[in-house]
Design a protein around this motif. Structure first.
Motif, PDB file in Angstrom:
ATOM      1  N   UNK A   1     -13.987  -3.585 -10.044  1.00 48.52           N
ATOM      2  CA  UNK A   1     -13.874  -3.031  -8.697  1.00 48.52           C
ATOM      3  C   UNK A   1     -12.629  -2.158  -8.596  1.00 48.52           C
ATOM      4  N   UNK A   2     -12.830  -0.995  -8.040  1.00 48.35           N
ATOM      5  CA  UNK A   2     -11.706  -0.110  -7.792  1.00 48.35           C
ATOM      6  C   UNK A   2     -11.714   0.227  -6.304  1.00 48.35           C
ATOM      7  N   UNK A   3     -10.633  -0.122  -5.616  1.00 52.75           N
ATOM      8  CA  UNK A   3     -10.550   0.033  -4.166  1.00 52.75           C
ATOM      9  C   UNK A   3      -9.418   0.997  -3.825  1.00 52.75           C
ATOM     10  N   UNK A   4      -9.707   1.928  -2.950  1.00 55.96           N
ATOM     11  CA  UNK A   4      -8.707   2.886  -2.491  1.00 55.96           C
ATOM     12  C   UNK A   4      -8.352   2.548  -1.046  1.00 55.96           C
ATOM     13  N   UNK A   5      -7.084   2.184  -0.817  1.00 55.25           N
ATOM     14  CA  UNK A   5      -6.604   1.873   0.530  1.00 55.25           C
ATOM     15  C   UNK A   5      -5.885   3.092   1.074  1.00 55.25           C
ATOM     16  N   UNK A   6      -6.401   3.627   2.169  1.00 54.66           N
ATOM     17  CA  UNK A   6      -5.808   4.841   2.717  1.00 54.66           C
ATOM     18  C   UNK A   6      -6.097   4.951   4.199  1.00 54.66           C
ATOM     19  N   UNK A   7      -5.206   5.634   4.912  1.00 57.59           N
ATOM     20  CA  UNK A   7      -5.458   5.919   6.318  1.00 57.59           C
ATOM     21  C   UNK A   7      -5.841   7.380   6.514  1.00 57.59           C
ATOM     22  N   UNK A   8      -6.082   8.083   5.399  1.00 64.90           N
ATOM     23  CA  UNK A   8      -6.514   9.472   5.473  1.00 64.90           C
ATOM     24  C   UNK A   8      -7.754   9.653   4.608  1.00 64.90           C
TER      25      UNK A   8
ATOM     26  N   UNK B   1      -6.549  -1.938  -7.126  1.00 61.42           N
ATOM     27  CA  UNK B   1      -6.430  -1.432  -5.762  1.00 61.42           C
ATOM     28  C   UNK B   1      -5.375  -0.330  -5.736  1.00 61.42           C
ATOM     29  N   UNK B   2      -5.767   0.859  -5.289  1.00 60.49           N
ATOM     30  CA  UNK B   2      -4.860   2.006  -5.243  1.00 60.49           C
ATOM     31  C   UNK B   2      -4.416   2.231  -3.800  1.00 60.49           C
ATOM     32  N   UNK B   3      -3.111   2.141  -3.559  1.00 58.57           N
ATOM     33  CA  UNK B   3      -2.564   2.421  -2.230  1.00 58.57           C
ATOM     34  C   UNK B   3      -2.285   3.933  -2.127  1.00 58.57           C
ATOM     35  N   UNK B   4      -3.072   4.593  -1.306  1.00 63.81           N
ATOM     36  CA  UNK B   4      -2.895   6.039  -1.108  1.00 63.81           C
ATOM     37  C   UNK B   4      -2.344   6.293   0.289  1.00 63.81           C
ATOM     38  N   UNK B   5      -1.441   5.453   0.720  1.00 68.13           N
ATOM     39  CA  UNK B   5      -0.832   5.592   2.042  1.00 68.13           C
ATOM     40  C   UNK B   5       0.600   5.101   1.988  1.00 68.13           C
ATOM     41  N   UNK B   6       1.442   5.666   2.847  1.00 63.84           N
ATOM     42  CA  UNK B   6       2.818   5.200   2.995  1.00 63.84           C
ATOM     43  C   UNK B   6       3.062   4.659   4.393  1.00 63.84           C
ATOM     44  N   UNK B   7       1.972   4.335   5.085  1.00 58.51           N
ATOM     45  CA  UNK B   7       2.107   3.727   6.394  1.00 58.51           C
ATOM     46  C   UNK B   7       2.616   2.294   6.238  1.00 58.51           C
ATOM     47  N   UNK B   8       3.756   2.001   6.830  1.00 55.15           N
ATOM     48  CA  UNK B   8       4.409   0.705   6.630  1.00 55.15           C
ATOM     49  C   UNK B   8       3.527  -0.461   7.084  1.00 55.15           C
ATOM     50  N   UNK B   9       2.879  -0.313   8.212  1.00 58.66           N
ATOM     51  CA  UNK B   9       2.054  -1.391   8.741  1.00 58.66           C
ATOM     52  C   UNK B   9       0.858  -1.639   7.835  1.00 58.66           C
ATOM     53  N   UNK B  10       0.186  -0.567   7.418  1.00 54.31           N
ATOM     54  CA  UNK B  10      -0.997  -0.696   6.564  1.00 54.31           C
ATOM     55  C   UNK B  10      -0.646  -1.336   5.232  1.00 54.31           C
TER      56      UNK B  10
END
Length: 546
Positions: free
Chosen positions: A344-351, A398-407
């Motif tokens: 599984x490859x998951x991309x976490x992003x808010x964009x 899991x790839x974090x593609x966001x720098x949103x602190x809360x997320x």
């Protein structure tokens, strides 16, 4: 050493430097003079036709009583007063011999090639003495005689110009690896015999703003980060120059204060100094000044620190030492393509735009795996949403593609509380400020992996040797800025010392120094694309995956 003492050391360095560059008015060049027996500040000042007060201002660490063979700083424009002395690398070293005896060796190249397999070697040049070799290489006369017994016959006559000396024997492969900056890399360091280099350092020391009668060391270093950065870069650069001199490279080193941003400091230096005489210029720190300098000189210019404007550089004379942030994502995607198998490859992003670009880049290489995009709902990503996707006994990347602190914080808290049979690896484009606010124990638990331009491995021999030598010289532990200054200066100068064009050495491979990797690519200007992939371990150490 305590923080306050270290700051005080930096203050003294700045004061000494500013005395060197500001108090002397229009005098821009300086050389080192070796004190002879019986000489005093007064007698030397008289010889130089200057006041003892001005000479003492140039040498604040000295008093009237000088020790023979110590070195003091004198203005270069007094050169004509040294009638019978030779200046080399900015140092008045020895009286010039009127009829030097030459020694031409038969098939010297063949002999030298054989020797360098087991020894550090050096070819004697005019003016060399046992004393100068002792200062340069840290070897005594007895040590030289032990490796070069033929010198015993010529002790009275001195060293013969052109002769090849064995300086140090390499005991074994491990001994070779004890060199401060030897790390695994594809570029092989090579130093051409008797190579001379001239390098200038241009940094904003901002000497014009400091009034030392009204400002305290605490105020300087708490209110002016630039003072710390410039001083640390200088210390690292100077340490690299000293290290290479000990390896037999003649280096003339000059320092200039570029002053405040958008002042005329850089323009004044360009106008007053012939910077084209240099083999290398390190600095300035500001992108607009680097571009101005590159348009006026035809010399390699090192842009030492990252700037968001460096992607605009389009001059082959400019060499960026820090990789552009835009390539960090590409480096991580390349690593995942080469190392991820099924799972599984998951991309976490808010964009969604960023997520889709990463997914499209990976889809072509990872066809047999599930790629899922998770975006926050009401600002968070519930743990249940991860559990719907993650599987036990399989790869869960899991790839974090966001720098949103809360997320980021919410997602990490969900991942560290997963069932023990579900293992994850979390990736980020870099370890930015958002991750500094998260406990490293949490990051280590999820196998946090990120892209970095620096790999600080305190367990490596090179790091231990470097830190110990730097501490001994400067009475302070090296900062990342100091290490950066050392790494880039050492890397570029040793490439130049090969006698080849710098662009040619770039094609010969990447190099890894104390904490930095250098892999220069020509994209209008030469850009460093040397990056590491680092993973945090449960014991909070770092492993270099690439």
């Amino acid at each position: 050493m305590g923080i306050e003492n270290m700051k005080y050391v930096k203050l003294l360095l700045i004061i000494g430097f500013l005395t060197f560059t500001v108090s002397c008015g229009q005098q821009k060049g300086y050389i080192q003079y070796r004190v002879k027996t019986g000489e005093t500040m007064i007698s030397i000042a008289e010889k130089l036709k200057m006041s003892p007060k001005d000479l003492l201002r140039l040498n604040p660490d000295f008093n009237e009583n000088l020790k023979p063979n110590s070195f003091i700083v004198v203005p270069e424009n007094k050169y004509d007063l040294f009638k019978n002395q030779q200046i080399k690398n900015g140092v008045v070293i020895e009286e010039i011999e009127s009829t030097p005896e030459k020694n031409i060796l038969i098939d010297k190249a063949k002999v030298t090639a054989k020797l360098i397999e087991n020894f550090e070697v050096y070819e004697v040049v005019k003016g060399d003495t046992f004393y100068s070799l002792e200062r340069r290489f840290g070897v005594s006369i007895d040590e030289l005689l032990l490796l070069n017994p033929e010198l015993k016959e010529g002790l009275k006559e001195g060293l013969k110009e052109g002769s090849i000396l064995k300086i140090k024997e390499f005991q074994n492969e491990k001994e070779l690896q004890k060199e401060i900056v030897v790390r695994n890399s594809s570029y092989n360091d090579y130093i051409k015999l008797n190579k001379s280099l001239k390098v200038s350092l241009l940094l904003p020391f901002r000497g014009d703003i400091y009034n030392y009668d009204s400002i305290s060391p605490r105020d300087i270093f708490q209110k002016n980060t630039l003072a710390n950065i410039a001083t640390d870069l200088y210390l690292g650069t100077e340490f690299a120059v000293d290290s290479l001199r000990k390896r037999g490279i003649d280096i003339e080193f000059s320092i200039y204060d570029t002053g405040a941003r958008k002042s005329n400091g850089i323009s004044k230096i360009i106008y007053e100094q012939n910077l084209n005489n240099n083999d290398l210029i390190i600095g300035p720190l500001y992108s607009e000044e680097a571009q101005l300098l590159a348009s006026r000189v035809n010399v390699p210019i090192i842009f030492p620190l990252y700037s968001s404007n460096q992607s605009e550089f389009n001059n082959p004379n400019i060499i960026t030492a820090s990789p552009d942030k835009k390539i960090f994502k590409n480096e991580l995607i390349r690593y995942i393509k080469n190392n991820f198998s099924r799972g599984n490859l998951i991309i976490v992003s808010d964009q969604s735009e960023v997520s889709n670009s990463i997914k499209n880049a990976l889809n072509t290489a990872i066809l047999q795996s599930s790629i899922t995009i998770l975006t926050p709902e009401n600002g968070v990503i519930e743990k249940s949403r991860f559990l719907q996707i993650l599987r036990p006994n399989t790869n869960n990347w899991i790839v974090f593609a966001t720098n949103n602190e809360v997320t980021v914080s919410d997602a990490i808290n969900s991942l560290i509380s997963l069932p023990s049979e579900i293992k994850t690896n979390v990736f980020a484009f870099d370890k930015g400020s958002v991750y500094d606010k998260i406990d490293n124990i949490k990051l280590a638990k999820i196998g946090f992996t990120y892209v970095s331009e620096e790999f600080v491995d305190g367990t490596s021999d090179s790091s231990k040797i470097f830190n110990k030598a730097y501490l001994s010289k400067n009475n302070a532990i090296p900062t990342l800025y100091a290490t950066k200054g050392f790494d880039i200066t050492y890397d570029i100068l040793i490439r130049l010392a090969s006698g080849k064009k710098l662009s040619t050495t770039f094609k010969e491979g990447a190099s890894i120094r104390v904490v930095n990797k250098f892999d220069f690519i020509n994209k209008g200007s030469f850009q460093n694309e040397g990056l590491f992939i680092l993973q945090m371990n449960e014991d909070l150490t770092l492993s270099k995956l690439k």
